[in-house]
Design a protein around this motif. Structure first.
Motif, mmCIF file in Angstrom:
data_model
loop_
_atom_site.group_PDB
_atom_site.id
_atom_site.type_symbol
_atom_site.label_atom_id
_atom_site.label_comp_id
_atom_site.label_asym_id
_atom_site.label_seq_id
_atom_site.Cartn_x
_atom_site.Cartn_y
_atom_site.Cartn_z
ATOM 1 N N LEU A 162 -2.612 -6.882 -1.886
ATOM 2 C CA LEU A 162 -1.482 -5.951 -1.969
ATOM 3 C C LEU A 162 -1.366 -5.401 -3.390
ATOM 4 N N THR A 163 -1.467 -6.287 -4.397
ATOM 5 C CA THR A 163 -1.327 -5.839 -5.788
ATOM 6 C C THR A 163 -2.721 -5.820 -6.418
ATOM 7 N N ALA A 164 -3.070 -6.838 -7.177
ATOM 8 C CA ALA A 164 -4.407 -6.930 -7.769
ATOM 9 C C ALA A 164 -4.649 -8.378 -8.156
ATOM 10 N N PRO A 165 -5.920 -8.799 -8.212
ATOM 11 C CA PRO A 165 -6.200 -10.144 -8.709
ATOM 12 C C PRO A 165 -5.586 -10.290 -10.103
ATOM 13 N N GLY A 166 -4.965 -11.402 -10.368
ATOM 14 C CA GLY A 166 -4.305 -11.596 -11.660
ATOM 15 C C GLY A 166 -2.830 -11.241 -11.610
ATOM 16 N N ILE A 167 -2.445 -10.384 -10.669
ATOM 17 C CA ILE A 167 -1.022 -10.070 -10.489
ATOM 18 C C ILE A 167 -0.499 -10.852 -9.276
ATOM 19 N N GLY A 168 -1.201 -10.682 -8.160
ATOM 20 C CA GLY A 168 -0.819 -11.416 -6.948
ATOM 21 C C GLY A 168 0.638 -11.244 -6.612
#
Ligand SMILES: *Cc1c(COP(=O)(O)O)cnc(C)c1O
Length: 409
Positions: free
Chosen positions: A253-259
């Motif tokens: 949904l967001t990005a790896p590292g943000i989750g």
């Protein structure tokens, strides 16, 4: 004309009592989660920008997780729809080369493009990303098939992720009760103990007092403009299940590292949780509404699905009206007694993804919300109307009374 309704209500008294009991149990579940997770006023403020450390977002995730008996949950307005939430859930569980198997027949129309089974396969679809896909139908018209063939069992063995759709959608098989989902998951786990099981929970939330995550599903996903939004949440979706899988889905949904750790909540945390607070009662009123329509239309001689002897496993009621005129009259009356857009007349139109023109009725507060009373019907035999939702039983009852007064043609 109201005598038909009164007779139906007398007949339904003890069944309605049962639905009330379910709504009490689910309300208790929601209130307990609010208390255990320490919901308080400060959670209703949103953190702008990255949305880091938004306490309301975190408490909402935890409340959903507790209500669904799951390790973790992800409740986000950034999910455009149920389809988007399901897409992230599936993508989070699958790697290129893995096999996805749908066991409850063909998934809901909007998922065809997500999976990549339409003619033009998007490179961003699951198939486009190198994931393999297979469908077997372990269900028949009455429920779970008593025996699965060798080929069917081998397909289960070969799968990394198994997809189960709880609601029937537009198919003819019955929607699944929790006991069916439990049996299905137990039988799948005998064949393949480690397989990940994802359930499309759309339309199923709060129908019963358990959810698929409480009977062995690894991940579930759904829409906030259906049952769990209680009719007031403007958009969004949710995922709940095993922490690791929820986190993977969050990264899509967001990005790896943000989750799950970022994302603005648009000052809507209060609305999301108030919607959850209303949801058990709203679902109960929708079920009462659908059963009232089913009972009256049965007494008028129409075929209905589920029948009034069958359990209600979702908030949809199919009424076979038998002619185009009746379908249009039904939709016209429903529209004229809708809260919004009552002056509009529904007419059949060609709709992307559907073979025949479809007529849709429903002047809803939230555009496209199907927990609000609404109906759609493909213009083909047996001229079946898919009726769904109903925020209040009173509204549904008024609509039915008007239909009986004006006739269907
Ligand atoms: C509504 C629904 C979906 C998702 O549809 P959206 O319109 O994208 O929210 C998926 N599966 C089923 C069975 C549904 O009823």
């Amino acid at each position: 004309m109201t005598t038909l309704i009164n007779q139906a209500e007398t007949h339904l008294e003890s069944y309605f009592k049962q639905l009330e009991e379910t709504s009490y149990a689910n309300t208790e579940k929601v209130l307990t989660a609010f208390a255990n997770q320490g919901l308080s006023d400060e959670h209703f403020f949103s953190v702008t920008g990255y949305g880091h450390n938004d306490m309301g977002r975190e408490v909402t995730d935890n409340i959903y997780a507790q209500v669904f008996g799951a390790e973790a949950a992800l409740v986000r307005l950034q999910f455009v729809s149920g389809t988007h939430a399901i897409a992230c859930a599936l993508r989070g569980c699958l790697q290129p080369g893995d096999m996805l198997l749908s066991v409850a027949g063909r998934p809901y129309d909007t998922l065809e493009e997500v999976i990549g089974t339409r003619e033009e396969v998007s490179p961003a679809s699951l198939v486009g990303q190198g994931i393999q896909y297979q469908e077997v139908n372990l269900l028949d018209e009455v429920g779970i098939k008593p025996e699965w063939s060798d080929a069917e069992q081998n397909a289960v063995k070969a799968a990394h992720v198994i997809f189960i759709q709880r609601s029937r959608g537009y198919s003819l098989r019955p929607s699944l009760m929790l006991s069916d989902i439990e049996t299905l998951i137990q039988r799948l786990r005998v064949i393949s103990p480690g397989v990940k099981i994802v359930v499309d929970n759309c339309y199923g939330e709060f129908i019963e007092t358990r959810e698929p995550t409480q009977v062995g599903a690894d991940l579930i996903a759904g829409s906030l403009i259906k049952n769990p939004g209680g009719g007031i949440v403007p958009t969004g979706g949710y995922i709940a299940g095993k922490s690791e899988l929820v986190e993977r889905a969050a990264e899509f949904l967001t990005a790896p590292g943000i989750g799950a750790d970022g994302g603005y909540t648009f000052n809507a945390t209060r609305t999301i949780l108030q919607g959850l607070y209303f949801a058990p009662t709203v679902v109960k009123d929708a079920l009462k509404s659908m059963r009232l329509f089913a009972t009256v239309f049965t007494s008028l001689g129409y075929a209905v699905r589920p029948t009034i002897e069958q359990p209600q496993a979702d908030i949809i009621q199919v009424l076979e009206l038998g002619s185009e005129e009746k379908v249009l009259a039904f939709c016209k009356t429903l529209q004229s007694f809708s809260p919004v857009g009552a002056r509009l007349t529904p007419i059949p139109a060609v709709t992307p993804g559907y073979a025949d023109p479809v007529v849709m009725a429903g002047g809803t507060f939230i555009f496209g919300s199907t927990i609000e009373l609404s109906a759609d019907a493909p213009m083909r035999a047996p001229y079946a109307v898919y009726l769904q939702g109903g925020l209040t039983y009173a509204h549904s009852r008024v609509v039915l009374k008007k239909m009986l007064e004006t006739g269907l043609s």
